[in-house]
Design a protein around this motif. Structure first.
Motif, mmCIF file in Angstrom:
data_model
loop_
_atom_site.group_PDB
_atom_site.id
_atom_site.type_symbol
_atom_site.label_atom_id
_atom_site.label_comp_id
_atom_site.label_asym_id
_atom_site.label_seq_id
_atom_site.Cartn_x
_atom_site.Cartn_y
_atom_site.Cartn_z
ATOM 1 N N LEU A 382 11.907 -11.820 -11.443
ATOM 2 C CA LEU A 382 11.820 -11.954 -9.990
ATOM 3 C C LEU A 382 12.846 -11.087 -9.270
ATOM 4 O O LEU A 382 12.726 -10.846 -8.070
ATOM 5 C CB LEU A 382 12.004 -13.421 -9.575
ATOM 6 C CG LEU A 382 10.909 -14.391 -10.042
ATOM 7 C CD1 LEU A 382 11.227 -15.794 -9.576
ATOM 8 C CD2 LEU A 382 9.541 -13.944 -9.549
ATOM 9 N N ILE A 383 13.863 -10.604 -10.000
ATOM 10 C CA ILE A 383 14.848 -9.733 -9.371
ATOM 11 C C ILE A 383 14.213 -8.414 -8.928
ATOM 12 O O ILE A 383 14.718 -7.733 -8.037
ATOM 13 C CB ILE A 383 16.019 -9.466 -10.337
ATOM 14 C CG1 ILE A 383 17.200 -8.842 -9.584
ATOM 15 C CG2 ILE A 383 15.595 -8.582 -11.493
ATOM 16 C CD1 ILE A 383 18.432 -8.675 -10.433
ATOM 17 N N SER A 384 13.080 -8.081 -9.537
ATOM 18 C CA SER A 384 12.384 -6.862 -9.131
ATOM 19 C C SER A 384 11.680 -7.013 -7.791
ATOM 20 O O SER A 384 11.025 -6.071 -7.333
ATOM 21 C CB SER A 384 11.363 -6.460 -10.201
ATOM 22 O OG SER A 384 10.383 -7.471 -10.364
ATOM 23 N N LEU A 385 11.821 -8.185 -7.140
ATOM 24 C CA LEU A 385 11.261 -8.350 -5.793
ATOM 25 C C LEU A 385 11.856 -7.350 -4.824
ATOM 26 O O LEU A 385 11.246 -6.986 -3.825
ATOM 27 C CB LEU A 385 11.532 -9.776 -5.279
ATOM 28 C CG LEU A 385 10.798 -10.921 -5.986
ATOM 29 C CD1 LEU A 385 11.218 -12.248 -5.372
ATOM 30 C CD2 LEU A 385 9.301 -10.742 -5.894
ATOM 31 N N PHE A 386 13.092 -6.902 -5.110
ATOM 32 C CA PHE A 386 13.731 -5.926 -4.235
ATOM 33 C C PHE A 386 12.941 -4.625 -4.172
ATOM 34 O O PHE A 386 12.998 -3.914 -3.170
ATOM 35 C CB PHE A 386 15.160 -5.644 -4.713
ATOM 36 C CG PHE A 386 16.109 -6.777 -4.477
ATOM 37 C CD1 PHE A 386 16.706 -6.943 -3.244
ATOM 38 C CD2 PHE A 386 16.394 -7.680 -5.480
ATOM 39 C CE1 PHE A 386 17.580 -7.996 -3.014
ATOM 40 C CE2 PHE A 386 17.271 -8.737 -5.265
ATOM 41 C CZ PHE A 386 17.867 -8.891 -4.025
ATOM 42 N N VAL A 387 12.261 -4.294 -5.235
ATOM 43 C CA VAL A 387 11.489 -3.057 -5.272
ATOM 44 C C VAL A 387 10.059 -3.362 -5.696
ATOM 45 O O VAL A 387 9.402 -2.542 -6.332
ATOM 46 C CB VAL A 387 12.122 -2.028 -6.230
ATOM 47 C CG1 VAL A 387 13.431 -1.518 -5.678
ATOM 48 C CG2 VAL A 387 12.331 -2.631 -7.613
ATOM 49 N N GLY A 388 9.577 -4.555 -5.369
ATOM 50 C CA GLY A 388 8.227 -4.940 -5.763
ATOM 51 C C GLY A 388 7.178 -4.319 -4.851
ATOM 52 O O GLY A 388 7.423 -3.414 -4.071
ATOM 53 N N GLY A 389 5.996 -4.848 -4.965
ATOM 54 C CA GLY A 389 4.902 -4.341 -4.137
ATOM 55 C C GLY A 389 3.836 -3.670 -4.982
ATOM 56 O O GLY A 389 4.076 -3.255 -6.115
ATOM 57 N N SER A 390 2.664 -3.578 -4.427
ATOM 58 C CA SER A 390 1.544 -2.922 -5.084
ATOM 59 C C SER A 390 1.154 -1.704 -4.266
ATOM 60 O O SER A 390 0.810 -1.817 -3.085
ATOM 61 C CB SER A 390 0.356 -3.879 -5.207
ATOM 62 O OG SER A 390 -0.807 -3.186 -5.593
ATOM 63 N N MET A 391 1.218 -0.534 -4.886
ATOM 64 C CA MET A 391 0.910 0.688 -4.149
ATOM 65 C C MET A 391 -0.544 0.714 -3.685
ATOM 66 O O MET A 391 -0.854 1.254 -2.608
ATOM 67 C CB MET A 391 1.233 1.916 -5.002
ATOM 68 C CG MET A 391 0.428 2.055 -6.271
ATOM 69 S SD MET A 391 0.878 3.531 -7.209
ATOM 70 C CE MET A 391 2.529 3.103 -7.754
ATOM 71 N N LEU A 392 -1.444 0.099 -4.490
ATOM 72 C CA LEU A 392 -2.855 0.111 -4.103
ATOM 73 C C LEU A 392 -3.122 -0.828 -2.933
ATOM 74 O O LEU A 392 -3.835 -0.470 -1.991
ATOM 75 C CB LEU A 392 -3.718 -0.263 -5.303
ATOM 76 C CG LEU A 392 -3.687 0.728 -6.478
ATOM 77 C CD1 LEU A 392 -4.516 0.202 -7.643
ATOM 78 C CD2 LEU A 392 -4.192 2.087 -6.037
ATOM 79 N N ILE A 393 -2.543 -2.029 -2.989
ATOM 80 C CA ILE A 393 -2.735 -2.970 -1.882
ATOM 81 C C ILE A 393 -2.085 -2.434 -0.608
ATOM 82 O O ILE A 393 -2.671 -2.508 0.488
ATOM 83 C CB ILE A 393 -2.162 -4.351 -2.258
ATOM 84 C CG1 ILE A 393 -2.963 -4.961 -3.408
ATOM 85 C CG2 ILE A 393 -2.177 -5.295 -1.050
ATOM 86 C CD1 ILE A 393 -2.410 -6.271 -3.908
ATOM 87 N N GLU A 394 -0.895 -1.875 -0.728
ATOM 88 C CA GLU A 394 -0.216 -1.324 0.450
ATOM 89 C C GLU A 394 -0.975 -0.138 1.018
ATOM 90 O O GLU A 394 -0.965 0.084 2.228
ATOM 91 C CB GLU A 394 1.210 -0.928 0.078
ATOM 92 C CG GLU A 394 2.110 -2.136 -0.199
ATOM 93 C CD GLU A 394 3.497 -1.735 -0.647
ATOM 94 O OE1 GLU A 394 3.779 -0.516 -0.677
ATOM 95 O OE2 GLU A 394 4.312 -2.618 -0.962
ATOM 96 N N ARG A 395 -1.622 0.619 0.168
ATOM 97 C CA ARG A 395 -2.420 1.742 0.665
ATOM 98 C C ARG A 395 -3.668 1.243 1.402
ATOM 99 O O ARG A 395 -4.064 1.814 2.420
ATOM 100 C CB ARG A 395 -2.816 2.660 -0.490
ATOM 101 C CG ARG A 395 -3.626 3.874 -0.044
ATOM 102 C CD ARG A 395 -3.657 4.934 -1.115
ATOM 103 N NE ARG A 395 -4.498 6.058 -0.732
ATOM 104 C CZ ARG A 395 -4.138 7.036 0.095
ATOM 105 N NH1 ARG A 395 -2.947 7.022 0.638
ATOM 106 N NH2 ARG A 395 -4.966 8.015 0.372
#
Length: 450
Positions: A382-395
């Motif tokens: 969960l520490i990767s929440l700082f740089v998380g996200g989905s490039m496809l969903i965000e696109r």
């Protein structure tokens, strides 16, 4: 156990070096790097000028190409350039160059043995003198300020080197990937003044984006709030829903509730988040008009009241957050259900119930803690929440998050941003794995790392 975690922490450094060096090498040889991008842009600009005014197409000059090579380390070998990016090897800055004159190519001539340089980044003029007698090699004689300021350039951090025509021709051959004999220019001796400094990852400098000119650190920091917002929100929804749902499914195994919920979560698991996002945008956004179809805020967001901002943000969040959480429901729910069912059928739970412990207490007080251990193994990530996200969903939803930054950097072949985002993501991933081991050891006292 302490020794184990110290050893794991010490392994982070060589692992990071291996990851970043591998990607650095790949970006070095991959086509479409900064040199290729600048050459294509210059060629495109020259073609436009040619079509508009009839002039001949222009490309980057030799000095421009050399400046790009020095900026991105293409004039050095891979290990040297990687060391400069890492910040453990000094990098030449404020590079100032000037030729001694075309006639100085002829080694039999004794003229043009000095040149005056206006040092880059300063208003000082330095004079460089060389020894070049007939039949002898060219060498540096002196390097000093020639204006009224006086002083020693070396004391101010300046260094000097003399580049021969052969050196410059060899550099042209490496850059153009051609034989030195095909070099169209007849180079002269050149004085190169420069300063050196350590500036890289160790010093907290990840460079500048070659596409936008902003520092990589500032671009990453600007995207972290969006990554944290969706990461924390999706985590709270997934864990807050899936764990109770898994408990309910285990208790009511093979009931209508268990069967119906299994069908629904597996349908959601089978649909990729970005594909579901495209459907939601088309039907609920464009056709029905119930939700915004792009962005995270509306126009005039800054002029809204606090309540209006919260409602606008929530309105824009509904569709993306559905896509974020849809795939995580099935895995976590079924993991919780199966683990709890295994523990409920274990001998220690049966023994506890035979001694008069209620079923509710047997589930919550005995089986649940052991069932939660496999889930705890992923909490460190969960520490990767700082740089998380989905490039496809965000696109799909045009959200400028960390995933979108990674996607854009790859599409633009923006090597400094690629290296910066990769470094931070890899470090947090390695740190998350260590935290996962620590959490498991805290949850399950039977585990001992020796």
């Amino acid at each position: 156990m302490k020794t184990y975690f110290i050893r794991r922490l010490l392994l982070v450094l060589p692992t990071m070096i291996g990851i970043t060096l591998l990607v650095f090498t790949v970006t070095r040889f991959a086509p479409g790097g900064p040199m290729d991008a600048m050459l294509q842009a210059a060629a495109a600009g020259g073609d436009d000028e040619k079509s508009g005014s009839g002039n001949k197409s222009e490309t980057l000059s030799t000095d421009d190409k050399e400046e790009l090579e020095e900026e991105y380390g293409y004039d050095k070998n891979i290990l040297h350039a990687y060391g400069q990016w890492l910040g453990v090897l000094p990098k030449e800055t404020w590079i100032t160059k000037k030729e001694f004159g075309k006639e100085s190519v002829d080694k039999e001539m004794n003229t043009n043995k000095h040149v005056r340089l206006v040092l880059k980044g300063t208003d000082r003029v330095a004079e460089v003198k060389i020894n070049r007698e007939e039949g002898t090699e060219v060498s540096l004689q002196s390097f000093s300020y020639s204006d009224s300021t006086g002083g020693d350039p070396a004391a101010d951090g300046w260094s000097i080197r003399i580049e021969s025509p052969e050196d410059r021709t060899a550099r042209w051959a490496r850059r153009e990937k051609q034989a030195a004999e095909k070099c169209p220019e007849k180079y002269a001796f050149r004085a190169v003044a420069y300063q050196t400094k350590f500036t890289g990852l160790v010093q907290g400098n990840l460079g500048r984006s070659q596409q936008y000119g902003d520092t990589v650190i500032s671009m990453i920091i600007a995207r972290i709030p969006i990554a944290l917002y969706f990461g924390l929100l999706s985590t709270l929804i997934i864990y807050g829903t899936c764990i109770p749902l898994g408990v309910m499914k285990a208790i009511t195994h093979r009931s209508w509730f268990d069967n119906l919920s299994s069908i629904m979560i597996f349908i959601g698991y089978a649909i990729p988040g970005y594909a579901l996002g495209a459907l939601l945008v088309v039907f609920l956004g464009a056709q029905m008009g119930w939700f915004p179809i792009f962005g995270l805020t509306s126009e005039g967001f800054d002029d809204m009241s606090v309540f209006g901002k919260l409602m606008d943000l929530a309105h824009h969040t509904v569709l993306p957050i559905i896509c974020y959480v849809i795939s995580g429901f099935a895995f976590l729910t079924m993991l919780m259900k199966n683990n709890l069912m295994d523990n409920l059928s274990s001998d220690y739970v049966r023994t506890a119930m035979s001694k008069g412990v209620t079923f509710r207490k047997a589930v919550i007080g005995h089986a649940f803690r052991n069932s939660f251990i496999p889930i705890a193994t992923g909490l460190g990530g969960l520490i990767s929440l700082f740089v998380g996200g989905s490039m496809l969903i965000e696109r799909v939803f045009d959200i400028q998050g960390f995933g979108m930054l990674q996607f854009q950097s790859v599409m633009d072949k923006d090597i400094p941003v690629i290296m910066g985002t990769l470094t931070i993501s890899a470090f947090l991933m390695l740190l998350g794995n260590i935290l996962s081991d620590l959490i498991v050891a805290m949850v399950d006292p039977r585990i001992k790392f020796n």
